[in-house]
Design a protein around this motif. Structure first.
Motif, PDB file in Angstrom:
ATOM      1  N   ARG A  69       0.828  -1.205   0.000  1.00 14.98           N
ATOM      2  CA  ARG A  69       0.000   0.000   0.000  1.00 14.98           C
ATOM      3  C   ARG A  69       0.868   1.263   0.000  1.00 14.98           C
ATOM      4  O   ARG A  69       0.569   2.219  -0.722  1.00 14.98           O
ATOM      5  CB  ARG A  69      -0.954   0.006   1.200  1.00 14.98           C
ATOM      6  N   CYS A  70       1.962   1.259   0.748  1.00  8.83           N
ATOM      7  CA  CYS A  70       2.872   2.421   0.745  1.00  8.83           C
ATOM      8  C   CYS A  70       3.398   2.675  -0.666  1.00  8.83           C
ATOM      9  O   CYS A  70       3.427   3.823  -1.139  1.00  8.83           O
ATOM     10  CB  CYS A  70       4.044   2.185   1.697  1.00  8.83           C
ATOM     11  N   ALA A  71       3.812   1.606  -1.333  1.00  3.76           N
ATOM     12  CA  ALA A  71       4.338   1.746  -2.695  1.00  3.76           C
ATOM     13  C   ALA A  71       3.254   2.243  -3.646  1.00  3.76           C
ATOM     14  O   ALA A  71       3.518   3.091  -4.515  1.00  3.76           O
ATOM     15  CB  ALA A  71       4.899   0.406  -3.169  1.00  3.76           C
ATOM     16  N   GLN A  72       2.031   1.735  -3.487  1.00  2.00           N
ATOM     17  CA  GLN A  72       0.930   2.173  -4.344  1.00  2.00           C
ATOM     18  C   GLN A  72       0.626   3.660  -4.162  1.00  2.00           C
ATOM     19  O   GLN A  72       0.156   4.324  -5.086  1.00  2.00           O
ATOM     20  CB  GLN A  72      -0.328   1.353  -4.041  1.00  2.00           C
ATOM     21  N   LEU A  73       0.920   4.166  -2.957  1.00  2.00           N
ATOM     22  CA  LEU A  73       0.669   5.573  -2.660  1.00  2.00           C
ATOM     23  C   LEU A  73       1.856   6.462  -3.029  1.00  2.00           C
ATOM     24  O   LEU A  73       1.905   7.634  -2.658  1.00  2.00           O
ATOM     25  CB  LEU A  73       0.310   5.733  -1.172  1.00  2.00           C
ATOM     26  N   GLY A  74       2.821   5.877  -3.727  1.00  2.00           N
ATOM     27  CA  GLY A  74       3.929   6.675  -4.237  1.00  2.00           C
ATOM     28  C   GLY A  74       5.118   6.834  -3.315  1.00  2.00           C
ATOM     29  O   GLY A  74       6.006   7.643  -3.579  1.00  2.00           O
ATOM     30  N   LEU A  75       5.170   6.064  -2.244  1.00  2.00           N
ATOM     31  CA  LEU A  75       6.279   6.161  -1.295  1.00  2.00           C
ATOM     32  C   LEU A  75       7.374   5.167  -1.664  1.00  2.00           C
ATOM     33  O   LEU A  75       7.093   4.018  -2.019  1.00  2.00           O
ATOM     34  CB  LEU A  75       5.785   5.876   0.128  1.00  2.00           C
ATOM     35  N   LYS A  76       8.621   5.613  -1.588  1.00  2.00           N
ATOM     36  CA  LYS A  76       9.748   4.708  -1.832  1.00  2.00           C
ATOM     37  C   LYS A  76       9.851   3.782  -0.631  1.00  2.00           C
ATOM     38  O   LYS A  76      10.070   4.219   0.495  1.00  2.00           O
ATOM     39  CB  LYS A  76      11.049   5.496  -2.022  1.00  2.00           C
ATOM     40  N   CYS A  88      -2.347   2.134   8.214  1.00  2.00           N
ATOM     41  CA  CYS A  88      -1.113   2.786   8.645  1.00  2.00           C
ATOM     42  C   CYS A  88      -0.391   3.396   7.443  1.00  2.00           C
ATOM     43  O   CYS A  88       0.147   4.502   7.520  1.00  2.00           O
ATOM     44  CB  CYS A  88      -0.213   1.783   9.361  1.00  2.00           C
ATOM     45  N   ALA A  89      -0.386   2.684   6.316  1.00  2.00           N
ATOM     46  CA  ALA A  89       0.226   3.214   5.095  1.00  2.00           C
ATOM     47  C   ALA A  89      -0.463   4.502   4.658  1.00  2.00           C
ATOM     48  O   ALA A  89       0.196   5.469   4.244  1.00  2.00           O
ATOM     49  CB  ALA A  89       0.159   2.168   3.987  1.00  2.00           C
ATOM     50  N   GLU A  90      -1.783   4.523   4.765  1.00  2.00           N
ATOM     51  CA  GLU A  90      -2.535   5.727   4.412  1.00  2.00           C
ATOM     52  C   GLU A  90      -2.125   6.894   5.299  1.00  2.00           C
ATOM     53  O   GLU A  90      -1.944   8.023   4.826  1.00  2.00           O
ATOM     54  CB  GLU A  90      -4.042   5.454   4.559  1.00  2.00           C
ATOM     55  N   VAL A  91      -1.970   6.621   6.593  1.00  2.00           N
ATOM     56  CA  VAL A  91      -1.567   7.665   7.536  1.00  2.00           C
ATOM     57  C   VAL A  91      -0.177   8.198   7.201  1.00  2.00           C
ATOM     58  O   VAL A  91       0.061   9.412   7.162  1.00  2.00           O
ATOM     59  CB  VAL A  91      -1.615   7.130   8.989  1.00  2.00           C
ATOM     60  N   VAL A  92       0.756   7.291   6.956  1.00  2.00           N
ATOM     61  CA  VAL A  92       2.127   7.694   6.621  1.00  2.00           C
ATOM     62  C   VAL A  92       2.143   8.544   5.357  1.00  2.00           C
ATOM     63  O   VAL A  92       2.937   9.482   5.228  1.00  2.00           O
ATOM     64  CB  VAL A  92       3.023   6.442   6.445  1.00  2.00           C
ATOM     65  N   ALA A  93       1.239   8.241   4.412  1.00  2.00           N
ATOM     66  CA  ALA A  93       1.169   8.993   3.155  1.00  2.00           C
ATOM     67  C   ALA A  93       0.389  10.299   3.296  1.00  2.00           C
ATOM     68  O   ALA A  93       0.161  10.996   2.308  1.00  2.00           O
ATOM     69  CB  ALA A  93       0.542   8.129   2.074  1.00  2.00           C
ATOM     70  N   GLY A  94      -0.028  10.614   4.525  1.00  2.00           N
ATOM     71  CA  GLY A  94      -0.732  11.868   4.754  1.00  2.00           C
ATOM     72  C   GLY A  94      -2.220  11.797   4.513  1.00  2.00           C
ATOM     73  O   GLY A  94      -2.893  12.824   4.410  1.00  2.00           O
ATOM     74  N   LYS A  95      -2.755  10.590   4.437  1.00  2.00           N
ATOM     75  CA  LYS A  95      -4.188  10.418   4.231  1.00  2.00           C
ATOM     76  C   LYS A  95      -4.853   9.951   5.534  1.00  2.00           C
ATOM     77  O   LYS A  95      -4.197   9.856   6.566  1.00  2.00           O
ATOM     78  CB  LYS A  95      -4.430   9.403   3.108  1.00  2.00           C
ATOM     79  N   ALA A  96      -6.128   9.643   5.457  1.00  2.00           N
ATOM     80  CA  ALA A  96      -6.875   9.222   6.649  1.00  2.00           C
ATOM     81  C   ALA A  96      -7.017   7.702   6.641  1.00  2.00           C
ATOM     82  O   ALA A  96      -7.756   7.154   5.816  1.00  2.00           O
ATOM     83  CB  ALA A  96      -8.240   9.885   6.689  1.00  2.00           C
ATOM     84  N   GLY A  97      -6.309   7.019   7.526  1.00  2.00           N
ATOM     85  CA  GLY A  97      -6.439   5.572   7.645  1.00  2.00           C
ATOM     86  C   GLY A  97      -7.408   5.211   8.748  1.00  2.00           C
ATOM     87  O   GLY A  97      -7.458   5.883   9.786  1.00  2.00           O
ATOM     88  N   HIS A  98      -8.173   4.142   8.526  1.00  2.00           N
ATOM     89  CA  HIS A  98      -9.189   3.766   9.519  1.00  2.00           C
ATOM     90  C   HIS A  98      -9.363   2.257   9.583  1.00  2.00           C
ATOM     91  O   HIS A  98      -9.334   1.578   8.552  1.00  2.00           O
ATOM     92  CB  HIS A  98     -10.534   4.413   9.163  1.00  2.00           C
ATOM     93  N   VAL A  99      -9.517   1.741  10.790  1.00  2.00           N
ATOM     94  CA  VAL A  99      -9.868   0.339  11.008  1.00  2.00           C
ATOM     95  C   VAL A  99     -11.069   0.303  11.957  1.00  2.00           C
ATOM     96  O   VAL A  99     -11.027   0.898  13.034  1.00  2.00           O
ATOM     97  CB  VAL A  99      -8.706  -0.465  11.630  1.00  2.00           C
ATOM     98  N   ASN A 100     -12.121  -0.373  11.567  1.00  2.00           N
ATOM     99  CA  ASN A 100     -13.288  -0.536  12.434  1.00  2.00           C
ATOM    100  C   ASN A 100     -13.078  -1.798  13.263  1.00  2.00           C
ATOM    101  O   ASN A 100     -13.369  -2.908  12.807  1.00  2.00           O
ATOM    102  CB  ASN A 100     -14.564  -0.643  11.600  1.00  2.00           C
ATOM    103  N   TYR A 101     -12.570  -1.629  14.470  1.00  2.00           N
ATOM    104  CA  TYR A 101     -12.264  -2.783  15.310  1.00  2.00           C
ATOM    105  C   TYR A 101     -13.506  -3.509  15.808  1.00  2.00           C
ATOM    106  O   TYR A 101     -13.414  -4.624  16.318  1.00  2.00           O
ATOM    107  CB  TYR A 101     -11.395  -2.349  16.492  1.00  2.00           C
ATOM    108  N   GLY A 102     -14.669  -2.904  15.641  1.00  2.00           N
ATOM    109  CA  GLY A 102     -15.908  -3.560  16.044  1.00  2.00           C
ATOM    110  C   GLY A 102     -16.415  -4.557  15.011  1.00  2.00           C
ATOM    111  O   GLY A 102     -17.356  -5.306  15.276  1.00  2.00           O
ATOM    112  N   VAL A 103     -15.796  -4.551  13.828  1.00  2.00           N
ATOM    113  CA  VAL A 103     -16.237  -5.452  12.763  1.00  2.00           C
ATOM    114  C   VAL A 103     -15.032  -6.211  12.206  1.00  2.00           C
ATOM    115  O   VAL A 103     -14.671  -6.087  11.044  1.00  2.00           O
ATOM    116  CB  VAL A 103     -16.973  -4.683  11.638  1.00  2.00           C
TER     117      VAL A 103
END
Length: 462
Positions: free
Chosen positions: A21-28, A327-342
């Motif tokens: 996911r990090c690579a897909q978001l353009g991160l080396k 976490c990859a989304e967060v590192v790339a400056g986006k909003a990452g989310h996990v619904n731990y209830g599901v």
């Protein structure tokens, strides 16, 4: 050395997914992995090889018990254990090579070796130190034992050793009635072993719906697994070929022993962070050995993140994958989310067990008014046709709003059926929404709809 935007430590389900996911978001991106193959415990010595053996042994069970009923006559197949292990290894190889292909496709550097973090923004592998703006720790977990029991992976084994035994044991003692113990215990029971499960608690699969627990244990007993409940294992004395398990019953403090050819220690897993140097960096660790993180998977040290089995929460591959993507989304400056209830949980025995959301026991404890809709697979035409009518679907919904709060399934294909309810819960659906959705006939999924109908005016086929 190259300057990386992200270095992921560990290439298990959490780590390799985070890297992709990090690579897909353009991160080396680079990923450090010490195994000769990618995929971590899950693909190499966990989820995937165990499912291969579960599948193979289930086919044997079908041939021995159900083929003749369907008019498939002939000599029952014999077990070529060496060939079965080869099949398992081929399954593993196909999956791990697939991850390697994905790394190349996404231009992720695989740094082979063991990693440590000598300073913020630095990852050392061997004599080389690599620079990284961000570091994601995804080193997973390892099998844990109990006092008086030493794992040698020959006679006293963890799940890793149980997947590569040189021969099928005549007598197998399983310590622990959780997911791993019951799955592998089922495998060897089908292959002809005498299996005894020793559990400290008074019920199997701790934390699951109580009705599912009782039904599951009854079915496993019917299949030939023996259970000694409420028993604290004191020690395991092992020779090169045999073992003796000493346990004490909690109810009366009486002591007894069991003889075994192999003892499987399935008493859980613990986070693996050895050699990373986290404490020296000031990364906070919980008393249980878990890395503490905030809501964005960042540790107490800026730029160092952690996901998967090394942090709090269920030790599940798909939970780690979700965290890896978020976490990859967060590192790339986006909003990452996990619904731990599901986050669903599945046990891949026959029948399968699947669960998501709250149990009845949890809802009662929390004082939530709820209604339960239940439907037996004996009322499902498809299940009966394939000799899998045991078990049920139980759907739990809020008494006032009808919103789905949880679902617990024991029956055929439960691990796939549960995801209908996962999607429903993500969208805030009601039990009526599920009940009004057309389900193809004949399918196992109709049992889910019937359970939803039972939350209202009543199931049709009950």
């Amino acid at each position: 050395m190259a300057q990386y935007d992200v270095i992921v430590i560990g290439a298990g389900p959490g780590g390799y997914v985070a890297a992709i996911r990090c690579a897909q978001l353009g991160l080396k991106t680079a990923c450090v992995e010490s195994r000769d193959t990618l995929g971590g415990t899950c693909l190499n010595v966990g989820c995937i090889p165990s499912k291969a053996l579960l599948h193979a042994s289930h086919q044997l069970h079908e041939a021995e018990h159900n083929f003749a009923k369907m008019g498939l006559k002939g000599k029952s197949p014999s077990v070529d254990w060496k060939q079965m292990l080869s099949y398992k290894d081929e399954v593993v190889a196909g999956n791990t090579k697939g991850i390697e292909f994905l790394f190349k496709k996404n231009k992720i550097d695989w740094i082979k070796g063991r990693a440590s973090i000598p300073a913020t923004g630095k990852v050392q592998v061997g004599d080389d130190i690599h620079d990284a703006k961000n570091i994601i720790v995804a080193t997973g977990s390892e099998a844990s034992s109990i006092p008086g029991v030493k794992i040698d992976e020959k006679v006293v084994v963890s799940s890793t050793g149980a997947l590569e035994l040189p021969k099928i044991p005549k007598k197998l003692v399983v310590i622990g009635a959780g997911v791993i113990g019951l799955e592998l215990g089922s495998v060897y029971k089908r292959l002809g072993s005498e299996v005894t499960v020793v559990e400290f608690l008074d019920q199997i699969t701790p934390g699951m719906d109580a009705e599912v627990q009782r039904t599951f244990q009854r079915i496993l007993k019917k299949q030939g697994l023996d259970f000694i409940m409420g028993a604290a294992v004191q020690k395991v004395d092992a020779t090169k070929t045999k073992a003796k398990v000493t346990y004490k019953l909690r109810k009366d403090d009486s002591e007894a022993t069991l003889d075994a050819d192999v003892v499987l220690v399935a008493t859980g897993r613990k986070p693996y962070t050895d050699g990373l140097g986290l404490e020296a960096l000031g990364v906070e660790i919980s008393p249980r050995g878990q890395i503490k993180t905030d809501d964005h998977w960042q540790t107490s040290v800026k730029g160092i993140y952690a996901i998967g089995d090394v942090i709090d929460g269920p030790m599940l591959a798909h939970k780690a994958e979700d965290e890896g993507m978020a976490c990859a989304e967060v590192v790339a400056g986006k909003a990452g989310h996990v619904n731990y209830g599901v986050i669903p949980g599945v046990i891949y025995t026959a029948p399968e067990i699947a669960t998501v959301g709250k149990t009845e026991e949890q809802l009662k404890q929390e004082g939530v008014a709820y209604k339960a809709g239940k439907f037996s697979f004996m009322g499902n035409a498809r299940a009966k046709a394939v000799f899998q009518g045991e078990g049920f679907v139980k759907l739990l919904a809020d008494a006032e709003t009808d919103r789905v709060l949880g679902c617990h399934i024991i029956g055929p294909g439960a691990g796939d059926l549960i995801h209908e309810i996962c999607v429903a819960m993500e969208f805030g659906a009601s039990a009526e929404d599920v009940a009004l959705t057309c389900h193809a006939h004949p399918t196992f999924s109709e049992a889910v709809r019937e359970a939803a109908l039972a939350c209202g005016d009543g199931a049709i086929h009950a």
